[in-house]
Motif scaffolding. Structure first.
Motif, PDB file in Angstrom:
ATOM      1  N   ALA A 170     132.594  24.586  -8.368  1.00 29.43           N
ATOM      2  CA  ALA A 170     131.985  24.223  -8.283  1.00 29.43           C
ATOM      3  C   ALA A 170     132.226  23.420  -7.006  1.00 29.43           C
ATOM      4  CB  ALA A 170     132.718  22.485  -9.744  1.00 29.43           C
ATOM      5  N   ILE A 171     131.016  22.771  -7.131  1.00 27.87           N
ATOM      6  CA  ILE A 171     131.241  22.086  -6.026  1.00 27.87           C
ATOM      7  C   ILE A 171     130.579  20.663  -5.969  1.00 27.87           C
ATOM      8  CG2 ILE A 171     129.861  21.567  -3.330  1.00 27.87           C
ATOM      9  CD1 ILE A 171     130.963  23.607  -3.252  1.00 27.87           C
ATOM     10  N   GLY A 172     132.413  19.727  -5.579  1.00 29.03           N
ATOM     11  CA  GLY A 172     132.316  18.110  -6.222  1.00 29.03           C
ATOM     12  C   GLY A 172     131.724  17.271  -5.684  1.00 29.03           C
TER      13      GLY A 172
ATOM     14  N   ILE B 117     139.558  16.592  -7.107  1.00 32.38           N
ATOM     15  CA  ILE B 117     139.783  16.522  -8.218  1.00 32.38           C
ATOM     16  C   ILE B 117     139.199  15.974  -9.726  1.00 32.38           C
ATOM     17  CG2 ILE B 117     139.595  18.834 -10.218  1.00 32.38           C
ATOM     18  CD1 ILE B 117     141.398  20.335  -7.838  1.00 32.38           C
ATOM     19  N   ILE B 118     140.422  15.128  -9.662  1.00 33.23           N
ATOM     20  CA  ILE B 118     140.136  13.929 -11.090  1.00 33.23           C
ATOM     21  C   ILE B 118     138.143  13.438 -11.043  1.00 33.23           C
ATOM     22  CG2 ILE B 118     141.307  12.070 -11.614  1.00 33.23           C
ATOM     23  CD1 ILE B 118     143.698  13.035 -10.544  1.00 33.23           C
ATOM     24  N   THR B 119     138.683  12.458  -9.380  1.00 33.73           N
ATOM     25  CA  THR B 119     136.813  11.921  -9.146  1.00 33.73           C
ATOM     26  C   THR B 119     135.527  13.081  -9.558  1.00 33.73           C
ATOM     27  OG1 THR B 119     137.906  10.646  -7.296  1.00 33.73           O
ATOM     28  CG2 THR B 119     135.906  10.871  -6.978  1.00 33.73           C
TER      29      THR B 119
ATOM     30  N   ASP C  60     130.072  12.322 -14.314  1.00 35.84           N
ATOM     31  CA  ASP C  60     128.921  13.135 -14.861  1.00 35.84           C
ATOM     32  C   ASP C  60     128.427  14.337 -14.107  1.00 35.84           C
ATOM     33  OD1 ASP C  60     130.624  11.868 -17.102  1.00 35.84           O
ATOM     34  OD2 ASP C  60     128.618  10.494 -16.832  1.00 35.84           O
ATOM     35  N   SER C  61     127.470  13.564 -13.132  1.00 31.56           N
ATOM     36  CA  SER C  61     126.464  14.682 -12.839  1.00 31.56           C
ATOM     37  C   SER C  61     127.438  15.878 -12.008  1.00 31.56           C
ATOM     38  CB  SER C  61     125.680  14.106 -11.255  1.00 31.56           C
ATOM     39  OG  SER C  61     125.204  12.917 -10.828  1.00 31.56           O
ATOM     40  N   VAL C  62     128.165  15.461 -11.942  1.00 34.14           N
ATOM     41  CA  VAL C  62     129.082  17.167 -11.151  1.00 34.14           C
ATOM     42  C   VAL C  62     130.358  18.098 -12.764  1.00 34.14           C
ATOM     43  CG1 VAL C  62     131.262  17.634 -10.548  1.00 34.14           C
ATOM     44  CG2 VAL C  62     130.192  15.864  -9.571  1.00 34.14           C
ATOM     45  N   THR C  63     130.495  17.345 -13.755  1.00 38.02           N
ATOM     46  CA  THR C  63     130.359  18.065 -15.228  1.00 38.02           C
ATOM     47  C   THR C  63     129.114  18.063 -16.344  1.00 38.02           C
ATOM     48  OG1 THR C  63     131.805  15.516 -16.589  1.00 38.02           O
ATOM     49  CG2 THR C  63     132.702  16.725 -14.805  1.00 38.02           C
ATOM     50  N   ARG C  64     128.267  17.922 -15.832  1.00 37.67           N
ATOM     51  CA  ARG C  64     127.544  18.050 -16.812  1.00 37.67           C
ATOM     52  C   ARG C  64     127.405  18.870 -17.764  1.00 37.67           C
ATOM     53  NH1 ARG C  64     121.875  16.308 -14.461  1.00 37.67           N
ATOM     54  NH2 ARG C  64     123.170  17.080 -13.000  1.00 37.67           N
TER      55      ARG C  64
END
Length: 180
Positions: A99-101, A21-23, A28-32
């Motif tokens: 979210a799919i990380g 999860i930290i990774t 930025d693509s995941v959390t955008r």
């Protein structure tokens, strides 16, 4: 060829899950399109140092229920691919965050399968009256996942759109899907 997505919502959180999860939260693509991000990654780092592993699930489920999404395509072994949270914001009304990380798995149906499972939990186990998800307007992938699972767009808050689904709408959606 489209691969069949298979998911399992897992409530038991491990140190490896926290690291994953930290990774994801530092990408930025995941959390955008998320409200969370580096602050969450920092909180998780502190959690992993200050909290015994057997209490991770309890800490992450404070104020709601937190699940790892274990997923696979076809015959692959399931592995952590994302996370999902169901949080009660009013009596028997839940907010869904997912979210799919793993970017390489985006568009494979894992998010949709996870939301489908979460709706079953919310409506049949928690006896929810409704479930909502707040999605940034530009996040078309999440909007598609939600509408494919019966959610209806509602409140337009400028940057955020609210998608919601009542228990009765969910039952109608299930009946419609079953009759296909």
């Amino acid at each position: 060829m489209y691969k069949a997505a298979s998911v399992f919502l897992r409530a038991d959180i491990t140190r490896e899950d926290i690291d994953n999860i930290i990774t994801w939260m530092e990408n930025d693509s995941v959390t955008r399109y998320m409200h969370d991000g580096y602050d969450t990654a920092l909180m998780l780092r502190e959690l992993s140092v200050d909290t015994p592993e057997h209490l991770y699930s309890l800490k992450l489920s404070d104020g709601g229920l937190f699940y790892m999404i274990d997923g696979s395509l076809d015959d692959e072994s399931p592995e952590p691919v994302g996370f999902l949270r169901l949080e009660e914001y009013a009596h028997r009304r839940y907010e869904l965050v997912f979210a799919i990380g793993r970017e390489e798995l985006w568009g494979q149906g894992l998010g949709s399968a996870a939301v489908k499972d979460a709706l079953s939990v919310a409506f049949f186990e928690f006896r929810a009256h409704s479930v909502r998800a707040l999605v940034r307007r530009e996040n078309s992938r999440s909007a598609r996942v939600l509408t494919r699972n019966g959610f209806l767009p509602g409140y337009d808050g400028g940057r955020l759109m609210e998608y919601s689904l009542t228990f009765w709408q969910y039952l109608t959606y299930l009946q419609k899907m079953h009759s296909k």
